[in-house]
Enzyme design. Sequence first.
Site, PDB file in Angstrom:
ATOM      1  N   ASP A 101      34.005 -44.454  26.536  1.00 18.37           N
ATOM      2  CA  ASP A 101      34.141 -45.718  25.818  1.00 18.37           C
ATOM      3  C   ASP A 101      33.372 -46.819  26.548  1.00 18.37           C
ATOM      4  O   ASP A 101      33.146 -46.727  27.761  1.00 18.37           O
ATOM      5  CB  ASP A 101      35.621 -46.128  25.740  1.00 18.37           C
ATOM      6  CG  ASP A 101      36.454 -45.143  24.949  1.00 18.37           C
ATOM      7  OD1 ASP A 101      35.874 -44.401  24.127  1.00 18.37           O
ATOM      8  OD2 ASP A 101      37.683 -45.114  25.163  1.00 18.37           O
TER       9      ASP A 101
HETATM   10  N1  URA Z   1      39.420 -40.995  26.971  1.00 15.98           N
HETATM   11  C1  URA Z   1      39.372 -42.276  26.543  1.00 15.98           C
HETATM   12  O1  URA Z   1      40.330 -42.789  25.992  1.00 15.98           O
HETATM   13  N2  URA Z   1      38.231 -42.969  26.744  1.00 15.98           N
HETATM   14  C2  URA Z   1      37.159 -42.469  27.377  1.00 15.98           C
HETATM   15  O2  URA Z   1      36.170 -43.167  27.555  1.00 15.98           O
HETATM   16  C3  URA Z   1      37.236 -41.138  27.825  1.00 15.98           C
HETATM   17  C4  URA Z   1      38.370 -40.419  27.615  1.00 15.98           C
END
Ligand code: URA
Length: 236
Positions: A101
């Site tokens: 993310d």
């Molecule tokens: N899980 C999440 O919620 N975000 C990420 O970036 C990676 C794994």
Amino acid sequence: MRLDKYLSDMGAGTRSELKKEIRRSGVSVDGAVVTDPGFSVSQSSHIIFRGSVIAYEEFVYYMLNKPAGIISASEDDRESTVVDLIPEPKRRDLFPVGRLDRDTEGLLIITNDGALSHRLLSPKHHVDKVYYARVSGILTDSDIGLFRDGLVLTDGLECLPADLKILSVSDDDYTSEAEVTIREGKFHQIKRMFSSIGAEVLYLKRLSMGPVDLDPGLAPGESRRLTSEEIASLKL
Ligand code: URA
């Protein structure tokens, strides 16, 4: 393959820039000067361009310590991406293996090896991914059990068993630190797993992917090539 394609694959420039430069300045191919951009070369040709030997590498592999605020994409019209953070002359075929993310930090492998990426991301292969998370609330042993038994997300999606290791809890600011190991990669998986037990992820960082650990010497935004041992371990 054509000489201009070879050089552009190796990140020396765009095909149109290279065509002009090859015509103008020439390139040494196996000891002879070549000014035809379409001259046929192979992966074993000895090529000297701008004074340096340009060896052919079919695949390249980097680890990036992804900083927060950057998107996990190859290219974007409006903003810079994780691939833009790779400082070497850029090959146009690089992409991140999976996504973190925008606000997540940590290990992201960047390559042009589609087969390896597929293997690491395929749900069939259950590659371990370890994350450090700081979350709201006080985690307890019963949460460890919930993760181990396979959480059901709020939308009903079932997760594979995951390992939750509680690193610390703070009654003062009502937060906990944990390491979570998952073996799949659903969208926002870690955030949704914690959300399903009533906790909010305040900070998230990926520490490892399969056998490859984030190099502690890399500050956010920094990258390095994977070592040959790391590459071999990913292909086992
Ligand atoms: N899980 C999440 O919620 N975000 C990420 O970036 C990676 C794994």
